[in-house]
Design a protein around this motif. Structure first.
Motif, short mmCIF file in Angstrom:
data_model
loop_
_atom_site.label_atom_id
_atom_site.label_comp_id
_atom_site.label_asym_id
_atom_site.label_seq_id
_atom_site.Cartn_x
_atom_site.Cartn_y
_atom_site.Cartn_z
N PRO A 16 8.61 -3.92 -12.35
CA PRO A 16 8.92 -2.99 -11.41
C PRO A 16 8.20 -3.11 -9.76
CG PRO A 16 8.12 -1.76 -12.98
CD PRO A 16 8.01 -3.11 -13.48
N PHE A 17 8.44 -4.22 -9.26
CA PHE A 17 7.57 -4.33 -7.97
C PHE A 17 7.63 -3.42 -7.03
CE2 PHE A 17 7.17 -8.73 -9.54
CZ PHE A 17 6.09 -8.74 -9.58
N ASN A 18 8.98 -2.77 -7.06
CA ASN A 18 9.05 -1.66 -6.08
C ASN A 18 8.36 -0.49 -6.33
OD1 ASN A 18 11.15 -2.80 -4.78
ND2 ASN A 18 12.71 -2.21 -6.06
N GLU A 19 8.30 -0.02 -7.66
CA GLU A 19 7.36 1.10 -8.18
C GLU A 19 5.75 0.62 -7.96
OE1 GLU A 19 6.28 4.79 -9.82
OE2 GLU A 19 8.11 3.97 -9.11
N PHE A 20 5.53 -0.65 -8.25
CA PHE A 20 4.18 -1.11 -7.95
C PHE A 20 3.70 -0.87 -6.48
CE2 PHE A 20 1.77 -4.76 -6.68
CZ PHE A 20 0.43 -4.45 -7.19
N ILE A 21 4.57 -1.31 -5.54
CA ILE A 21 4.16 -1.02 -4.14
C ILE A 21 4.08 0.36 -3.62
CG2 ILE A 21 4.94 -1.56 -1.68
CD1 ILE A 21 6.22 -4.25 -3.01
N LYS A 22 5.03 1.11 -4.37
CA LYS A 22 5.15 2.42 -3.93
C LYS A 22 3.81 3.23 -4.46
CE LYS A 22 7.27 6.76 -4.99
NZ LYS A 22 8.67 7.58 -5.62
N GLN A 23 3.39 2.86 -5.47
CA GLN A 23 2.17 3.41 -6.17
C GLN A 23 0.69 2.94 -5.52
OE1 GLN A 23 1.66 6.01 -8.23
NE2 GLN A 23 3.84 6.01 -8.17
N CYS A 24 0.81 1.35 -5.01
CA CYS A 24 -0.25 1.09 -4.01
C CYS A 24 -0.59 1.70 -2.80
CB CYS A 24 -0.02 -0.56 -3.99
SG CYS A 24 -0.49 -1.47 -5.42
N GLY A 25 0.61 2.03 -2.11
CA GLY A 25 0.55 2.83 -1.04
C GLY A 25 0.10 4.15 -1.30
N PHE A 26 0.46 4.83 -2.29
CA PHE A 26 0.12 6.24 -2.68
C PHE A 26 -1.30 6.21 -2.88
CE2 PHE A 26 -0.41 9.35 -6.02
CZ PHE A 26 -0.24 10.63 -5.41
N MET A 27 -1.91 5.26 -3.89
CA MET A 27 -3.22 5.38 -4.26
C MET A 27 -4.18 5.10 -3.01
SD MET A 27 -3.04 3.36 -7.79
CE MET A 27 -2.00 4.04 -9.04
N ALA A 28 -3.72 4.17 -2.21
CA ALA A 28 -4.69 3.84 -0.88
C ALA A 28 -4.51 5.10 0.02
CB ALA A 28 -3.85 2.65 -0.22
N SER A 29 -3.51 5.62 0.15
CA SER A 29 -3.27 6.84 1.09
C SER A 29 -4.17 8.00 0.70
CB SER A 29 -2.18 7.34 1.12
OG SER A 29 -1.63 7.88 0.08
N VAL A 30 -4.38 8.27 -0.56
CA VAL A 30 -5.36 9.34 -1.30
C VAL A 30 -6.69 9.01 -1.40
CG1 VAL A 30 -3.19 10.38 -2.59
CG2 VAL A 30 -4.88 8.67 -3.88
N SER A 31 -7.30 7.75 -1.42
CA SER A 31 -8.52 7.36 -1.63
C SER A 31 -9.18 6.63 -0.40
CB SER A 31 -8.54 6.16 -2.69
OG SER A 31 -7.86 4.88 -2.62
N ALA A 32 -8.64 6.20 0.68
CA ALA A 32 -9.13 5.32 1.83
C ALA A 32 -10.08 6.28 2.56
CB ALA A 32 -7.97 4.81 2.35
N ALA A 33 -9.47 7.38 3.09
CA ALA A 33 -10.26 8.10 3.83
C ALA A 33 -11.46 8.70 3.14
CB ALA A 33 -9.26 9.46 4.49
N PRO A 34 -11.40 9.15 1.91
CA PRO A 34 -12.66 9.69 1.13
C PRO A 34 -13.55 8.77 0.93
CG PRO A 34 -10.69 10.80 0.05
CD PRO A 34 -10.10 9.59 1.01
N THR A 35 -13.16 7.43 0.38
CA THR A 35 -14.01 6.08 0.47
C THR A 35 -14.83 6.03 1.51
OG1 THR A 35 -12.56 5.23 -1.33
CG2 THR A 35 -13.92 3.93 -0.12
N LEU A 36 -14.25 5.98 2.88
CA LEU A 36 -14.93 5.72 4.11
C LEU A 36 -15.93 7.03 4.33
CD1 LEU A 36 -15.09 4.43 6.79
CD2 LEU A 36 -13.42 5.54 7.61
N ILE A 37 -15.58 8.37 4.25
CA ILE A 37 -16.29 9.36 4.40
C ILE A 37 -17.71 9.10 3.40
CG2 ILE A 37 -16.59 11.68 4.02
CD1 ILE A 37 -13.67 11.78 4.85
N VAL A 38 -17.52 8.83 2.11
CA VAL A 38 -18.56 8.47 1.37
C VAL A 38 -19.51 7.22 1.57
CG1 VAL A 38 -19.20 8.29 -1.50
CG2 VAL A 38 -17.27 9.95 -0.54
N ALA A 39 -18.78 6.19 1.78
CA ALA A 39 -19.38 4.92 1.83
C ALA A 39 -20.68 5.23 3.03
CB ALA A 39 -18.64 3.99 2.19
N ILE A 40 -20.30 5.50 4.16
CA ILE A 40 -21.29 5.90 5.36
C ILE A 40 -22.74 6.56 4.84
CG2 ILE A 40 -21.57 6.70 7.83
CD1 ILE A 40 -18.61 6.08 8.19
N PRO A 41 -22.56 7.68 4.46
CA PRO A 41 -23.57 8.27 3.88
C PRO A 41 -24.55 7.58 2.83
CG PRO A 41 -21.88 9.95 4.06
CD PRO A 41 -21.27 8.66 4.06
N ILE A 42 -23.63 6.98 2.06
CA ILE A 42 -24.30 6.06 0.98
C ILE A 42 -25.25 5.02 1.64
CG2 ILE A 42 -23.95 4.49 -0.83
CD1 ILE A 42 -23.73 7.28 -1.76
#
Length: 284
Positions: free
Chosen positions: A59-85
């Motif tokens: 189910p590539f449609n679900e796969f793409i949907k989940q990729c977008g969802f996971m990226a949206s919830v983790s990209a900003a926190p990752t950036l915020i954590v990576a800079i102080p690290i």
């Protein structure tokens, strides 16, 4: 006096002993059952994922949907954590190399620290805290609303429809997050060393290039794939087995984050030790 006081003390001691015995026998058994259930589900989901890909039924449609969802919830926190690290690594390593008179090796020390350990650790935290909790909350809410049971009644396999695409998406997003942390962390250490620690760009890049190799990045990316797979398996299992209404979903999300973080830190140590044993560092 002694005859009237001894029975309550004995009964309290017996009750405490029975509680401790029950706790000791119940929790290890439940832990082993949960671990076995997660291994079984993980093997089944991986086999289902690769089988569907080869048969063209993934189910590539679900796969793409989940990729977008996971990226949206983790990209900003990752950036915020990576800079102080990156800043913390630069400060701590900079003070250490200054004490031993090796400031010319600042680029190698901070750059390799970010690639080998900083990026995998930040990725594991984001995968466990952001991605894993989101997966568990989503599947847990579906479970308590009896959507999973309805899917089974209609002949839809939740392993194929829900779990397999989330495993694939978690592994892909984890690799992308690790590469993102490597870039942001290295750039942060470079800029901090140049502008805050009065370093020279040529020395920083030169010493890093002299000691770093492609295997360092490949191992970090391999760790991120394992992190994404394990976090998705744990989150899916606890989400699909959530019980007790909304409170049960909250407990499952909390358990997913804690179990994922502990598992990923342990796997990071294990992979690092195995790689260090099989491919020891060569002295230039």
């Amino acid at each position: 006096m002694h005859s009237t006081e001894s029975p309550p003390k004995q009964s309290q001691a017996a009750a405490a002993a029975n509680w401790a015995k029950g706790y000791w026998h119940d929790h290890p058994r439940r832990s082993v059952e949960t671990f076995g259930r997660q291994i079984t589900m993980g093997i089944s989901a991986i086999a289902q994922m690769f089988g569907d890909i080869f048969r063209g039924k993934f189910p590539f449609n679900e796969f793409i949907k989940q990729c977008g969802f996971m990226a949206s919830v983790s990209a900003a926190p990752t950036l915020i954590v990576a800079i102080p690290i990156g800043v913390v690594v630069s400060v701590q390593v900079g003070s250490l190399v200054a004490q031993v008179g090796a400031t010319s090796f600042m680029g190698a020390a901070t750059g390799l620290g970010i690639i080998r350990q900083g990026a995998p650790l930040v990725t594991s935290l984001m995968i466990a805290g952001a991605v894993g909790s989101a997966i568990c909350a989503d599947l847990g809410s579906r479970t308590i609303r009896e959507e999973i049971d309805a899917m089974k009644v209609m002949g839809v396999d939740p392993m194929r429809r829900l779990v397999a695409p989330r495993l694939a998406a978690a592994m892909l997003v984890s690799v992308l997050l690790c590469g993102f942390v490597v870039f942001v962390g290295f750039l942060t250490t470079y800029l901090f060393n140049i502008f805050a620690q009065s370093g020279t760009p040529g020395s920083f890049i030169g010493t890093f290039a002299a000691f770093a190799n492609a295997n360092d990045l490949l191992v970090a990316l391999f760790k991120s794939v394992i992190f994404g797979l394990l976090a998705a398996i744990i989150a899916c299992d606890l989400g699909l087995n959530a019980r007790g209404g909304p409170g049960g979903v909250a407990n499952s999300v909390n358990a997913a984050v804690v179990q994922s973080a502990l598992m990923l830190f342990g796997v990071n140590v294990l992979v690092t030790q195995i790689y260090g044993t099989l491919f020891p560092a060569k002295i230039a």
